[in-house]
Write a protein that holds these residues in place. Structure first.
Motif, PDB file in Angstrom:
ATOM      1  N   GLU A   1      43.178  40.048  22.042  1.00  0.00           N
ATOM      2  CA  GLU A   1      41.768  40.038  22.419  1.00  0.00           C
ATOM      3  C   GLU A   1      41.534  39.163  23.646  1.00  0.00           C
ATOM      4  O   GLU A   1      40.741  39.510  24.535  1.00  0.00           O
ATOM      5  CB  GLU A   1      40.910  39.530  21.255  1.00  0.00           C
TER       6      GLU A   1
ATOM      7  N   SER B   1      42.742  41.032  26.680  1.00  0.00           N
ATOM      8  CA  SER B   1      41.768  42.063  27.053  1.00  0.00           C
ATOM      9  C   SER B   1      40.575  41.450  27.770  1.00  0.00           C
ATOM     10  O   SER B   1      40.053  42.021  28.731  1.00  0.00           O
ATOM     11  CB  SER B   1      41.321  42.823  25.802  1.00  0.00           C
TER      12      SER B   1
ATOM     13  N   SER C   1      39.267  42.252  31.617  1.00  0.00           N
ATOM     14  CA  SER C   1      37.906  42.699  31.914  1.00  0.00           C
ATOM     15  C   SER C   1      37.223  41.790  32.926  1.00  0.00           C
ATOM     16  O   SER C   1      36.360  42.236  33.689  1.00  0.00           O
ATOM     17  CB  SER C   1      37.085  42.748  30.616  1.00  0.00           C
TER      18      SER C   1
END
Length: 900
Positions: free
Chosen positions: A112, A115, A119
C-alpha cells in the motif's frame, strides 16, 4: 493404512507422550504425511515457510509431543515452536497472520505504501526535496517511519521510467522485452546486426561524428557472442531524431547516431576464408568444425576484416597488431595495464638475454594475480596482445619461474628497481625482518613469529626500505642465524646488488632486534655504517625539562592534504651512561590528543642533528605499514614454492659455529628439573619437622594443664569440661603426628630416589660433549630449509610492481586528494577493460571504469590521463608506437548479440 506403493519414511513415531500421531516423509514430493493411528489425517508441504507446516508444528507442540523430538523432526528451535503454539491458542488473528507470514510479513514498507508513492510521483517529480516530502507524507498517512534507503530502489525505478508490472514483465518473452517501442521484434535466426540491443539512429548522415567509432568484444559466459560499439566524443553528440529520443536521458545517451562508414557492427557471419558481401574482405568467423566448437563471445570488430587473423596459439579473433589497419579496434580485458607501459616495456631487459616472461609476470601481478595459480583467472589472449606471447599453463609457468630463480634474475630486478626509485642517491634506510609463520610439515627451524606472538616454524625476509617507504632489497632465510649476525651479510650483498660503493656511508634505522654489545662494537668499527635504534629496556623517568636540548614537529596527513596532525617532540641529547661512545637521545613525544610517551634512541652518529634522528626513528612505521600493504595487495607472504633443501646440501655454504649439544642440553635441563623437585621435597620435609616440634610443645602444655587442674579444688563441673577439651585436642595432635610420620617416611624415600637420579644425570652430563657443530647438529636432526629461490624471484617482481604502482599513483593521489580510497580507485582502473584502436599514429586506449564515475572523479581522471599522454608513453612491445589514453563511459557502448 499407509499406501504401500509410496516410499514413506517414518520421522516421528509414537512414544509415551505421543501414542497416536505418526509423521512420514514423502521425499519425491517433499511432503509430510500425518497419520492418526492408521488413518491419514493430512498432508502438508515439507517447507518451513509454508503456513500449513507451521500450523502442524504448532499443533503438535500444543498437543504435548516431546519438544526435543519436535526439534529434531522440524529442525526448529523450541522457542520458535512455542511462539507459534501461543499464537495459535491466543485467538488473535493479527498475531497468527504475522506468524504465518514469517519474516517477510513484518516489513515496514508495504504494498500500500509503494502504491501511494507511485500515485504521488507525478506531482512530486522534478521537485528538489521530493524524497524528504515523500518520507514525511508516508509517516503522516501510515504512521510508519521509513528511511530514504528504503525508497531508493522504487524512486530509481520511477525516475528511469522502468516501473513495469512484475506480472506483465514476467509474462513478456525475453526477446520482445529486448526491443524498445517503435521497433519490430527480430525474426528467429536473425543475426545480431539485425537485433541491436542499443539501437542506432535511422538517419546517421545528419550527425557530424566527433571521434571515430570503436567496436570491441563483449564477453558474457553462457550468452551468444556480443558486439560492443564505443562512441568516444569530446563533447555531447546531438540528440537523435529517432524514436529513441522519447526514452529517458540515461538511455538516450547510448542511442546516438553512428555514421555507417565508421560502424563496425559485424554482418551475418560467413565462414573463414570465404568471400563476404564486401569485395576483397575476409570473414572474421573461425572455421566451424566438430572438434573445435565456436567460442562464445569472441567477435572481432575491425574496420578492415582482410587484415584479421587468429592470434597465434589462442584462437581469438584478433589481428596481430603489426597488421592492424588505420581504424582497427579490439576489446581488451586488461587495457588498464598499459598505464604501466614504461615498466612493462623495460622489465624484460634487466637480464641478458632479455626474458619476456618477466614482463608477463609483472603484468600478472599488476592485474591482480598474486601467484602462479591465480594467473588462470587472467585473459591470456588479451595479454598476448598487450605484452607479447604468454607462457601458457600453470606447470610451464612454475618451471620457468624455477629456471630463472637459479640465476641472477632476482638481483637484476632489484638493481633495476633501485635505479628507478633513486636508491643510489639516498643514505638513510630502514632494515627490518618480515616473518612468515610456516605451518607446513617440513622440519624448518623455529623463530619468533609476531603474528602468533610465539616461537614456531618461521621464514624471514630481511627488507631494506628507503626513508620514503619504498622497498629496494630483501633476502629470504630461516632462523639459522640471528638478525644481529645476518645484518652484515645482508648489507654487504645489498651493496653489491644495488651498486653502492663500499665507502658510501649508510645510516640504518633498525628496531630493537639488533640491540646488543656485539652489534654495537661492530658498528663502531665500521666507518661506513651508522646505526639508529631504540634503547632496549629504557625506563621512563630521566626526563628533565631544564635540560631540554631542542624540539621538533612531525606533521602527518590523514584523509586529505589539508587534514594534518602535528606531533610534538622534545629531546635531551647526551652521552649514553652505559657506553659514552654512543649517543643517547631521550625523547618525550606528545600526541595531538595530549597523550605523552618517553623513549630513548641510541646512535653512533654524533654529527647529525638530533631532530633528524628523531624524525627517522619515529618514521620507521612506514616500513611496517608497507609490509601490511605488500601482504594485502601483492601477496608478499605467499611461500610460492614448497621445495626444501637439506642442511647436508647447505653445509659448504654456511658459516658454522659451535652450539650447545642437544643431548647435553637435555641432560642439563632434566637435571635442573630433578633438582627443583628435590628442593621442593626438602623444603616440605623441613616444614614437617617444624610442625612436629610445634605439636610436641603443645602436647606438653596440655599435659601440664591437666596436672594443674587435678590439684585444684572446687569447680568440679567446669574442670571436667576443660579436661575433656584437652583430651580431644591431644587426640587430634597425636593423629596429626602419626600422619606426619607416615608422610615423612614416604617423602624421605622420594628424596633418596631423586638424589640418586640427580647423581646419575650429573655423571652422564659430565661424560657428554657440551659443544657441537651447529650444522652437524641440524643434519643429525634432519632439519631442512625452504627453497626460497622461486619465492625471492616472484617477490622481487612484486616489489617492482609495488613501486611502479606507487609511481603511477602519485599524480592521481595529488589530484584526487582523498587518501582513504585513492589506492582502490586507481587499482580498479588499472585492472579495468577497455577498447584499443589504432589511428595510424597512436594506439588509442579507451578505458572503461568498472563503476560509473561522478563528474568530479571524471575530471580528476581526465586531468591525470592528460598528464600521462603528455609523457608520450609507448606500447610495451618495443615497437615504439605511442599510446594515447582516454576515459570512456558505458553510455558510449552499443551492444548487439548475434547467433553463432
Amino acid at each position: 493404512m499407509p499406501d504401500t506403493t509410496e516410499a514413506l519414511q517414518l520421522i516421528l513415531g509414537p512414544d509415551k507422550r505421543n501414542p497416536c500421531f505418526c509423521l512420514y516423509s514423502h521425499t519425491p514430493k517433499q511432503e509430510l504425511h500425518v497419520y492418526y493411528g492408521l488413518e491419514l489425517l493430512e498432508v502438508v508441504p515439507q517447507d518451513r515457510e509454508s503456513p500449513a507446516y507451521r500450523l502442524l508444528a504448532a499443533r503438535l507442540y500444543n498437543a504435548g509431543v516431546r519438544v526435543g523430538t519436535l526439534e529434531e523432526v522440524f529442525g526448529l528451535d523450541r522457542k520458535t515452536m512455542r511462539h507459534w503454539g501461543q499464537a495459535l491458542c491466543s485467538g488473535d488473528r493479527d498475531w497468527l497472520a504475522a506468524v504465518l507470514a514469517g519474516r517477510w510479513g513484518r516489513r515496514k514498507f508495504t504494498a500500500e505504501m509503494a502504491s501511494y508513492v507511485r500515485s504521488r510521483w507525478p506531482a512530486l517529480e522534478g521537485q528538489r526535496d521530493y524524497r524528504r516530502r515523500l518520507l514525511a507524507e508516508l509517516e503522516g498517512v501510515f504512521a510508519v517511519k521509513v528511511s530514504g534507503e528504503t525508497l531508493r530502489a522504487l524512486l530509481r525505478e520511477l525516475r528511469t521510467g522502468k516501473a513495469a508490472d512484475p506480472a506483465a514483465r514476467a509474462a513478456t518473452p525475453r526477446a520482445e522485452r529486448a526491443v524498445p517501442s517503435g521497433q519490430a521484434a527480430p525474426a528467429a535466426g536473425v543475426e545480431a546486426s539485425q537485433s541491436m540491443l542499443a539501437l542506432e539512429s535511422p538517419s546517421p548522415a545528419s550527425v557530424e561524428p566527433r571521434a571515430p567509432v570503436l567496436s570491441a568484444n563483449l564477453k558474457e559466459a553462457g550468452e551468444p557472442p556480443a558486439t560492443a560499439t564505443l562512441v568516444p566524443r569530446a563533447e555531447p553528440l546531438p540528440e537523435s531524431t529517432s524514436s529513441a529520443g522519447a526514452l529517458p536521458s540515461t538511455e538516450a545517451t547510448a542511442l546516438r547516431a553512428v555514421p555507417p562508414e565508421l560502424d563496425c557492427t559485424p554482418a551475418p557471419a560467413p565462414i573463414m576464408g570465404t568471400p563476404s558481401a564486401v569485395p576483397g574482405a575476409q570473414s572474421l568467423t573461425a572455421p566451424a568444425s566438430p572438434s573445435t566448437p565456436a567460442r562464445a563471445g569472441e567477435v572481432s570488430c575491425v574496420s578492415n576484416p582482410g587484415a584479421a587473423s587468429l592470434v597465434p596459439g589462442s584462437g581469438k579473433l584478433l589481428p596481430p597488431f603489426e597488421d592492424w589497419a588505420v581504424g582497427q579496434s579490439a576489446w581488451c580485458e586488461h587495457a588498464g595495464l598499459l598505464l604501466f607501459a614504461e615498466a612493462l616495456g623495460g622489465v624484460g631487459s634487466v637480464v641478458e638475454p632479455a626474458q619476456a616472461w618477466l614482463r608477463q609476470a609483472l603484468g600478472g601481478v599488476l592485474a591482480g594475480a598474486l601467484n602462479v595459480e591465480q594467473t588462470k583467472y587472467l585473459n591470456l589472449e588479451d595479454l598476448d596482445l598487450l605484452l607479447g606471447p604468454q607462457v601458457r599453463g600453470l606447470g610451464p609457468q612454475r618451471r620457468r619461474l624455477k629456471e630463472l630463480a637459479q640465476g641472477p634474475t632476482a638481483e637484476a630486478l632489484l638493481r633495476w628497481n633501485g635505479q628507478r626509485v633513486g636508491a643510489g642517491a639516498q643514505s638513510d634506510f630502514y632494515l627490518d625482518p618480515h616473518t612468515k609463520h610456516y605451518t607446513g610439515m617440513a622440519a624448518v627451524l623455529k623463530g619468533w613469529c609476531p603474528t602468533i606472538r610465539w616461537a614456531d616454524k618461521a621464514l624471514h625476509s630481511d627488507f631494506l626500505h628507503t626513508a620514503a617507504g619504498q622497498p629496494i632489497y630483501f633476502e629470504c632465510t630461516d632462523n639459522f642465524e640471528d638478525l644481529r649476525t645476518r645484518l652484515w651479510g645482508v648489507l654487504a650483498r645489498a651493496r653489491t646488488t644495488l651498486g653502492w660503493p663500499k665507502e658510501a656511508v649508510l645510516t640504518l634505522v633498525i628496531d630493537r632486534a639488533v640491540f646488543g654489545q656485539e652489534t654495537f662494537e661492530k658498528v663502531l668499527a665500521e666507518p661506513a655504517v651508522h646505526l639508529v635504534t631504540w634503547q632496549k629496556g629504557y625506563q621512563p623517568g630521566d626526563w628533565d625539562e631544564a635540560k631540554v636540548s631542542g624540539q621538533c614537529v612531525i606533521e602527518r596527513v590523514r584523509n586529505d592534504a589539508a587534514d594534518v596532525q602535528s606531533y610534538q617532540f622534545g629531546y635531551l641529547d647526551q652521552k649514553w651512561a652505559a657506553d659514552g661512545r654512543w649517543r643517547q637521545i631521550i625523547v618525550r613525544a606528545t600526541h595531538p590528543s595530549g597523550r605523552t610517551a618517553e623513549v630513548a634512541i641510541l646512535s653512533d652518529d654524533h654529527t647529525r642533528p638530533a631532530a633528524e634522528l628523531v624524525r627517522l626513528m619515529f618514521g620507521r612505521w612506514v616500513q611496517e605499514n608497507d609490509f601490511k600493504y605488500l601482504d594485502q595487495h601483492f601477496g608478499i607472504n605467499q611461500i610460492t614454492s614448497y621445495g626444501v633443501i637439506e642442511y647436508a646440501e647447505l653445509k659448504t655454504q654456511l658459516t658454522d659455529r659451535a652450539v650447545e649439544n642437544a643431548a647435553y642440553r637435555a641432560l642439563r635441563e632434566e637435571g635442573l628439573q630433578v633438582r627443583a623437585q628435590l628442593g621442593r621435597l626438602l623444603w616440605a620435609q623441613r616444614q614437617s619437622e617444624q610442625r612436629q616440634a610445634t605439636r610436641q610443645v603443645r602436647q606438653g602444655e596440655l599435659a601440664a594443664a591437666s596436672v594443674a587442674a587435678t590439684l585444684e579444688a572446687g569447680g568440679r563441673a567446669a574442670a571436667a569440661k576443660e579436661e575433656a577439651a584437652r583430651r580431644r585436642e591431644g587426640a587430634r595432635l597425636k593423629a596429626a603426628q602419626t600422619r606426619e610420620a607416615n608422610s615423612r617416611d614416604t617423602r624421605q624415600k622420594k628424596i633418596a630416589e631423586l638424589e640418586q637420579k640427580e647423581t646419575q644425570l650429573s655423571a652422564a652430563a659430565a661424560q657428554t660433549q657440551q659443544k657441537v657443530s651447529r650444522v652437524e647438529d641440524l643434519i643429525t636432526r634432519q632439519m631442512v630449509r625452504l627453497d626460497t629461490g622461486p619465492k625471492r624471484l616472484l617477490d622481487a617482481i612484486k616489489v617492482v610492481a609495488r613501486n611502479e604502482f606507487y609511481r603511477a599513483l602519485g599524480p592521481f593521489r595529488a589530484a584526487y586528494d582523498n587518501y582513504r580510497d585513492d589506492h582502490e580507485h586507481f587499482r580498479r582502473l588499472t585492472q579495468s577493460a577497455g577498447v584499443l584502436r589504432w589511428n595510424g599514429e597512436e594506439l588509442e586506449v579507451h578505458l572503461l571504469p568498472q563503476v560509473p564515475y561522478g563528474a568530479m572523479l571524471r575530471r580528476v581522471w581526465e586531468q591525470v590521463l592528460a598528464g600521462v599522454n603528455a609523457t608520450q608513453p609507448h606500447w610495451p612491445d618495443e615497437s615504439g608506437r605511442r599510446l594515447w589514453f582516454r576515459l570512456a563511459a558505458r553510455a558510449e557502448l552499443q551492444v548487439s548479440l548475434r547467433a553463432i
